[in-house]
Structure formats: structure tokens, C-alpha cells
Design an enzyme around this catalytic site. Sequence first.
Site, PDB file in Angstrom:
ATOM      1  N   GLN A  94       7.727   0.090   9.232  1.00 12.66           N
ATOM      2  CA  GLN A  94       7.662   1.567  10.005  1.00 12.66           C
ATOM      3  C   GLN A  94       7.914   2.736   9.242  1.00 12.66           C
ATOM      4  O   GLN A  94       9.879   2.266   9.530  1.00 12.66           O
ATOM      5  CB  GLN A  94       7.355   1.624  11.519  1.00 12.66           C
ATOM      6  CG  GLN A  94       6.874   3.294  12.290  1.00 12.66           C
ATOM      7  CD  GLN A  94       7.622   4.069  12.548  1.00 12.66           C
ATOM      8  OE1 GLN A  94       7.040   4.957  11.265  1.00 12.66           O
ATOM      9  NE2 GLN A  94       8.620   4.314  12.478  1.00 12.66           N
ATOM     10  N   TYR A 144      15.232   3.773  13.730  1.00 16.71           N
ATOM     11  CA  TYR A 144      15.022   3.439  12.463  1.00 16.71           C
ATOM     12  C   TYR A 144      16.291   2.976  11.816  1.00 16.71           C
ATOM     13  O   TYR A 144      15.894   1.175  11.287  1.00 16.71           O
ATOM     14  CB  TYR A 144      14.081   4.488  11.206  1.00 16.71           C
ATOM     15  CG  TYR A 144      13.898   4.251  10.111  1.00 16.71           C
ATOM     16  CD1 TYR A 144      13.546   3.559   9.561  1.00 16.71           C
ATOM     17  CD2 TYR A 144      14.635   4.868   9.290  1.00 16.71           C
ATOM     18  CE1 TYR A 144      12.815   3.274   7.863  1.00 16.71           C
ATOM     19  CE2 TYR A 144      14.619   4.269   7.526  1.00 16.71           C
ATOM     20  CZ  TYR A 144      13.886   3.427   7.480  1.00 16.71           C
ATOM     21  OH  TYR A 144      13.891   3.364   5.950  1.00 16.71           O
ATOM     22  N   SER A 177      18.008   1.173   3.486  1.00 12.04           N
ATOM     23  CA  SER A 177      18.375   2.189   3.517  1.00 12.04           C
ATOM     24  C   SER A 177      19.197   3.034   3.655  1.00 12.04           C
ATOM     25  O   SER A 177      20.486   2.649   4.599  1.00 12.04           O
ATOM     26  CB  SER A 177      17.124   2.979   4.735  1.00 12.04           C
ATOM     27  OG  SER A 177      17.586   4.367   4.958  1.00 12.04           O
ATOM     28  N   GLU A 224      19.485   5.214   5.437  1.00 13.16           N
ATOM     29  CA  GLU A 224      19.483   5.908   6.952  1.00 13.16           C
ATOM     30  C   GLU A 224      20.841   5.425   7.361  1.00 13.16           C
ATOM     31  O   GLU A 224      21.288   5.845   8.724  1.00 13.16           O
ATOM     32  CB  GLU A 224      18.446   5.721   7.450  1.00 13.16           C
ATOM     33  CG  GLU A 224      17.434   7.360   6.385  1.00 13.16           C
ATOM     34  CD  GLU A 224      17.737   8.616   7.849  1.00 13.16           C
ATOM     35  OE1 GLU A 224      18.083   8.383   9.142  1.00 13.16           O
ATOM     36  OE2 GLU A 224      17.869   9.245   7.412  1.00 13.16           O
ATOM     37  N   THR A 234       0.748  -1.382   0.042  1.00 14.62           N
ATOM     38  CA  THR A 234      -0.208  -0.084  -0.225  1.00 14.62           C
ATOM     39  C   THR A 234       1.083   1.328   0.237  1.00 14.62           C
ATOM     40  O   THR A 234       0.243   2.397   0.217  1.00 14.62           O
ATOM     41  CB  THR A 234      -0.954   0.124   1.360  1.00 14.62           C
ATOM     42  OG1 THR A 234       0.048   0.455   2.141  1.00 14.62           O
ATOM     43  CG2 THR A 234      -1.957  -1.339   1.242  1.00 14.62           C
TER      44      THR A 234
HETATM   45  P1  NAP Z   1       5.812   3.507   3.165  1.00 13.34           P
HETATM   46  O1  NAP Z   1       4.771   4.540   2.088  1.00 13.34           O
HETATM   47  O2  NAP Z   1       5.642   4.222   4.567  1.00 13.34           O
HETATM   48  O3  NAP Z   1       5.102   2.487   2.774  1.00 13.34           O
HETATM   49  C1  NAP Z   1       5.408   1.931   4.196  1.00 13.34           C
HETATM   50  C2  NAP Z   1       4.472   0.382   3.948  1.00 13.34           C
HETATM   51  O4  NAP Z   1       4.472  -0.431   5.052  1.00 13.34           O
HETATM   52  C3  NAP Z   1       2.918   0.456   3.915  1.00 13.34           C
HETATM   53  O5  NAP Z   1       2.408  -0.339   2.800  1.00 13.34           O
HETATM   54  C4  NAP Z   1       2.292   0.177   5.659  1.00 13.34           C
HETATM   55  O6  NAP Z   1       1.561  -0.262   5.308  1.00 13.34           O
HETATM   56  C5  NAP Z   1       2.850  -1.081   5.304  1.00 13.34           C
HETATM   57  N1  NAP Z   1       3.543  -0.877   6.782  1.00 13.34           N
HETATM   58  C6  NAP Z   1       3.476  -1.228   8.195  1.00 13.34           C
HETATM   59  N2  NAP Z   1       3.412  -1.165   9.267  1.00 13.34           N
HETATM   60  C7  NAP Z   1       3.551  -2.837   9.052  1.00 13.34           C
HETATM   61  C8  NAP Z   1       3.326  -3.618   9.696  1.00 13.34           C
HETATM   62  N3  NAP Z   1       3.016  -4.395  10.998  1.00 13.34           N
HETATM   63  N4  NAP Z   1       3.246  -4.434   8.582  1.00 13.34           N
HETATM   64  C9  NAP Z   1       3.057  -4.737   7.386  1.00 13.34           C
HETATM   65  N5  NAP Z   1       3.070  -3.838   6.065  1.00 13.34           N
HETATM   66  C10 NAP Z   1       2.881  -2.861   7.562  1.00 13.34           C
HETATM   67  O7  NAP Z   1       7.131   3.698   2.440  1.00 13.34           O
HETATM   68  P2  NAP Z   1       8.173   3.376   1.046  1.00 13.34           P
HETATM   69  O8  NAP Z   1       8.599   5.224   0.762  1.00 13.34           O
HETATM   70  O9  NAP Z   1       7.491   3.188   0.117  1.00 13.34           O
HETATM   71  O10 NAP Z   1       9.474   2.911   1.614  1.00 13.34           O
HETATM   72  C11 NAP Z   1       9.411   1.152   0.932  1.00 13.34           C
HETATM   73  C12 NAP Z   1      10.485   0.073   1.953  1.00 13.34           C
HETATM   74  O11 NAP Z   1      11.710   1.133   1.662  1.00 13.34           O
HETATM   75  C13 NAP Z   1      10.068   1.217   3.147  1.00 13.34           C
HETATM   76  O12 NAP Z   1      10.557  -0.554   4.394  1.00 13.34           O
HETATM   77  C14 NAP Z   1      10.922   2.514   3.713  1.00 13.34           C
HETATM   78  O13 NAP Z   1      11.666   2.072   4.903  1.00 13.34           O
HETATM   79  C15 NAP Z   1      12.372   1.704   2.518  1.00 13.34           C
HETATM   80  N6  NAP Z   1      13.143   2.910   2.418  1.00 13.34           N
HETATM   81  C16 NAP Z   1      12.005   3.772   1.531  1.00 13.34           C
HETATM   82  C17 NAP Z   1      13.033   5.087   1.130  1.00 13.34           C
HETATM   83  C18 NAP Z   1      12.699   6.097   0.793  1.00 13.34           C
HETATM   84  O14 NAP Z   1      13.301   7.465   0.891  1.00 13.34           O
HETATM   85  N7  NAP Z   1      10.925   6.039   0.307  1.00 13.34           N
HETATM   86  C19 NAP Z   1      14.617   4.770   1.069  1.00 13.34           C
HETATM   87  C20 NAP Z   1      15.336   3.311   1.233  1.00 13.34           C
HETATM   88  C21 NAP Z   1      14.328   2.489   2.348  1.00 13.34           C
HETATM   89  P3  NAP Z   1       0.361   0.819   5.549  1.00 13.34           P
HETATM   90  O15 NAP Z   1      -0.858   1.127   4.704  1.00 13.34           O
HETATM   91  O16 NAP Z   1      -1.066  -0.950   6.354  1.00 13.34           O
HETATM   92  O17 NAP Z   1       0.582   1.384   7.275  1.00 13.34           O
HETATM   93  O1  G4F Z   2      11.355  13.051   4.619  1.00 10.49           O
HETATM   94  P1  G4F Z   2      12.024  12.924   5.661  1.00 10.49           P
HETATM   95  O2  G4F Z   2      11.141  12.515   6.645  1.00 10.49           O
HETATM   96  O3  G4F Z   2      13.172  11.517   5.295  1.00 10.49           O
HETATM   97  P2  G4F Z   2      14.383  10.625   5.516  1.00 10.49           P
HETATM   98  O4  G4F Z   2      14.471  11.103   7.477  1.00 10.49           O
HETATM   99  O5  G4F Z   2      15.570  10.961   5.384  1.00 10.49           O
HETATM  100  O6  G4F Z   2      14.162   9.258   5.125  1.00 10.49           O
HETATM  101  C1  G4F Z   2      13.153   8.451   4.332  1.00 10.49           C
HETATM  102  O7  G4F Z   2      14.323   8.202   3.647  1.00 10.49           O
HETATM  103  C2  G4F Z   2      14.916   6.915   4.052  1.00 10.49           C
HETATM  104  C3  G4F Z   2      16.395   6.975   3.475  1.00 10.49           C
HETATM  105  O8  G4F Z   2      17.520   7.742   3.460  1.00 10.49           O
HETATM  106  C4  G4F Z   2      14.395   6.528   3.789  1.00 10.49           C
HETATM  107  F1  G4F Z   2      15.201   5.079   4.519  1.00 10.49           F
HETATM  108  C5  G4F Z   2      12.895   6.894   5.584  1.00 10.49           C
HETATM  109  O9  G4F Z   2      12.481   5.613   5.577  1.00 10.49           O
HETATM  110  C6  G4F Z   2      12.215   7.490   4.537  1.00 10.49           C
HETATM  111  O10 G4F Z   2      11.815   7.629   3.467  1.00 10.49           O
HETATM  112  O11 G4F Z   2      13.383  14.412   6.084  1.00 10.49           O
HETATM  113  C7  G4F Z   2      14.239  14.511   5.341  1.00 10.49           C
HETATM  114  C8  G4F Z   2      14.950  15.868   5.603  1.00 10.49           C
HETATM  115  C9  G4F Z   2      15.378  15.391   7.551  1.00 10.49           C
HETATM  116  O12 G4F Z   2      16.410  15.678   7.512  1.00 10.49           O
HETATM  117  C10 G4F Z   2      14.727  15.817   8.092  1.00 10.49           C
HETATM  118  O13 G4F Z   2      14.807  16.680   9.690  1.00 10.49           O
HETATM  119  O14 G4F Z   2      13.650  16.534   6.074  1.00 10.49           O
HETATM  120  C11 G4F Z   2      14.256  17.429   7.540  1.00 10.49           C
HETATM  121  N1  G4F Z   2      13.458  17.714   7.814  1.00 10.49           N
HETATM  122  C12 G4F Z   2      12.916  19.455   7.488  1.00 10.49           C
HETATM  123  N2  G4F Z   2      11.191  19.550   8.284  1.00 10.49           N
HETATM  124  C13 G4F Z   2      11.995  17.096   7.627  1.00 10.49           C
HETATM  125  C14 G4F Z   2      11.165  18.707   8.200  1.00 10.49           C
HETATM  126  N3  G4F Z   2      11.237  16.209   7.795  1.00 10.49           N
HETATM  127  C15 G4F Z   2      10.524  16.481   8.134  1.00 10.49           C
HETATM  128  N4  G4F Z   2       9.423  14.651   7.886  1.00 10.49           N
HETATM  129  N5  G4F Z   2       9.143  16.828   8.556  1.00 10.49           N
HETATM  130  C16 G4F Z   2       9.371  18.368   8.662  1.00 10.49           C
HETATM  131  O15 G4F Z   2       8.659  19.025   8.740  1.00 10.49           O
END
Ligand code: NAP
Ligand code: G4F
Length: 336
Positions: free
Chosen positions: A89, A155, A131, A133, A11
Site C-alpha cells: 500500500q 507508511y 523508501s 520516506e 501491476t
Molecule cells: P504502485 O504503483 O502503487 O504499485 C504497488 C503494487 O503493490 C501494485 O501492483 C499493487 O497491486 C500491489 N499491492 C498492493 N497491495 C497488495 C497486497 N495486499 N498484496 C499484493 N500486492 C499488493 O507502487 P510503485 O510506485 O510501483 O512502487 C513499487 C514499490 O516501491 C512499493 O513498495 C513502493 O512503496 C516502493 N517505493 C516507491 C517509490 C516511488 O517513488 N514510486 C519510492 C520508494 C519506494 P494492485 O494493482 O492489485 O493494487
Molecule cells: O506524490 P506524493 O503522494 O509522493 P510521496 O508522498 O513523496 O510518496 C511517494 O514517494 C515515496 C518515496 O519518497 C514512496 F515511498 C511512496 O510510495 C510514494 O511513491 O507526494 C509528493 C509531495 C508530498 O509532499 C505531498 O504533500 O506532494 C505533495 N502534494 C501536494 N498536493 C500532494 C498533493 N501529493 C498528492 N499525492 N496529492 C496532492 O494533491
Amino acid sequence: MTKRALVTGVTGQDGSYLTEFLLDKGYEVHGIIRRTTSFKNEWLDEIIDNQRYKDKPFFLHYGDMTDAQGLIRVMRKIKPTEVYNLGAQSHVRMSFDIPEYTGDVTGLGNLRLLDAILETGTETRFYQASSSEMFGKVQEIPQRETTPFYPRSPYACAKLFAYWSTVNYREAYHMHASNGILFNHESPRRGEAFVTRKITRALARILSGKQKELSLGNLDAKRDWGFAKDYVEAMWLMLQAPQPDDYVIATGETHSVKEFLTQAFELVGRDWEEYVKIDPNNFRRTEVDILIGDATKAREKLGWKPKCSFKELVYLMVREDLKREGLNPEKYMKGT
Ligand code: NAP
Ligand code: G4F
């Protein structure tokens, strides 16, 4: 042989794009969804309502990353040929409020899934959504596969546990298990609590008169932002490689939150400084100041490279949020 994929986190942003990508490639796609009080998910509805996917084999199953038996049951029923573990999460700031839960879902959840594969004897390839991160307080610029990790949040600690579990199961049980170390990737389907989408959505709401100001935190943080659709292709490529491995996926460019703001607001001829308020609640206890990745290995071994530039990414996110707000992008955006 039918290629059958199981996607956790279906989702979410990546799960929904990956589903479309795999359906286009002729896969049978199975997604795991949680039992929640709401049956609606915008991105899944987009897939289900899209004529392009109308007769494609897409199935949903209830499950949860915290429920080992449920994962085993789904694995036994589907017998996937590829498993993509995207369920997590995934919000970094929130992980400081719910560290144990984050560890359970994001860290242990991956181990449960690996164990479900072993337990059921499923012959499958496995992708773990690792990630950038994990690089946290970066030890090298740019970050590559050999850069030491230094996590800065619950995380990131959970993701590190999942990363090493994946490596360990690969080595101990000879599984085709790979880690994609993905840097930030965004899209119009990005969750609204992440900074890019928070900005583009707020901008659209400001223009429509529904919102007066935008509350943010650290504007100096720098991220390597790519486009999610480009990144799901990299996940798939990793599972097509003859050998499992770990890959950095990134654009190789870094931009500050302030640059994203400037770019987005300039597109509609507004000055962000008139709207942004800094709220300490949006800061993290320990911040990741700068991320910038080197995806040379993925380019050389998988033939992957990003297609969408930073400017194009901001443009398409602003455009889509304006449309969702009922505003005509041609009227508001420069250069359309
Ligand atoms: P997202 O939009 O936050 O999606 C997270 C998904 O995980 C949702 O479908 C959510 O379902 C599901 N989920 C949460 N808790 C769960 C549980 N207890 N059991 C089963 N499913 C659960 O994340 P995304 O941006 O698509 O990222 C996908 C993956 O890549 C994540 O693992 C994230 O940590 C990782 N990642 C993301 C980025 C990025 O920049 N986007 C970068 C590096 C790694 P619900 O809809 O039910 O909440
Ligand atoms: O958009 P963010 O919350 O993404 P963040 O923390 O980089 O994490 C995302 O990317 C990761 C990959 O590097 C994933 F693994 C993770 O699951 C997620 O998808 O924040 C980006 C930056 C941070 O430095 C934060 O401090 O934006 C800064 N920021 C400033 N104001 C904010 C805000 N972030 C959020 N979420 N909300 C604010 O109001």
C-alpha cells in the site's frame, strides 16, 4: 541455468517496468497479482499486447502480501532465483486513513515473504523496495545510507519495519537480501493519486475541456524526482552484486511541487495559478518537507547513475498524458 524472477507488485509502476527489463535480459518472470473484481491492468496489458514480449516467459499467479500460506505456495511452485518485493500500500496520505492495513501489507507483508523463502529453503536473492520516506523529518542533507531515519507516516513506519526485517534476515540467516532506498521516481505509468501524475493528467484533461480545476495540497514540499525506468535497473544491479547491501537511489536534485507545476504548465503555454485550488484534504498530518539523496555508493559500487533529467521527466509525462487524452503533443507542446 534459467534466471527466474518473482515480482510482487507486478501491476504497479515499478513492477511493470521491472518485468519488461527482466524479460529483455532473458529472465523467466513470475508476477503475483491480487484477486480483484477487475481483470484489467493497463500496464500488464501493455506488456502482454507488445509484440516484443509476445513469446517471452511471463506468468501470473494469484497471491496477496497478507496471505503467508499463499506466498509459501507460490515460492514452492516457482523456486525463483531472484525475488523483488514491490507489493505495498504505497500511498503516504492514504496510510493515515488505513494505518493498520498499511502496516499489514507494507510492513508484515515483507516479513511473510522473507519467511516464505526460509520455510521453503529457496536459494534466492531478495530485493526490498525501501523508501526515502523513511528519512522523513530529515536529519541530514543530502540523505545517504548512514543518515538516521525519522518516519513521518504509517507508511514510512511500515517501510522501516520491512527495512530492518530485511537487514535482520540477511544477518541472521545469511540471505542475499538488499534494501534499495529509492527516492521518488515517476513515469507515465505513475499512479494517478501521486502528485506528478495528478498534475500531468489534469493538465491533459484541462486542455481537452474535461476538467476545469486541479485540487492540490502542499506546493512547497520538495522531492528528489527520478525516472522509474532508470530505477528498476538499480534494483537488478543490487541483486547481481556479490554481496548484499543497502543503497540510496536518487538523482541528487530536489524540486518543489510548485516547480513541477510550473514546468508542466509552461510546456503547453498555460499558467497553473489559473487552475490550481488548494484543498486541506490533500495535506498530511505530518509532512516530509524535503528529500534529496546522495547516490554515491550506488554509483561507486554498482556503476548506477540516473539518465533522465527533471525537465525530461516532466516533458515525457506531459507528452504521454496528452496522447492518452487524444491530443496531439506537437500541436500543444512547445519545443516538440
Ligand atoms: P504502485 O504503483 O502503487 O504499485 C504497488 C503494487 O503493490 C501494485 O501492483 C499493487 O497491486 C500491489 N499491492 C498492493 N497491495 C497488495 C497486497 N495486499 N498484496 C499484493 N500486492 C499488493 O507502487 P510503485 O510506485 O510501483 O512502487 C513499487 C514499490 O516501491 C512499493 O513498495 C513502493 O512503496 C516502493 N517505493 C516507491 C517509490 C516511488 O517513488 N514510486 C519510492 C520508494 C519506494 P494492485 O494493482 O492489485 O493494487
Ligand atoms: O506524490 P506524493 O503522494 O509522493 P510521496 O508522498 O513523496 O510518496 C511517494 O514517494 C515515496 C518515496 O519518497 C514512496 F515511498 C511512496 O510510495 C510514494 O511513491 O507526494 C509528493 C509531495 C508530498 O509532499 C505531498 O504533500 O506532494 C505533495 N502534494 C501536494 N498536493 C500532494 C498533493 N501529493 C498528492 N499525492 N496529492 C496532492 O494533491
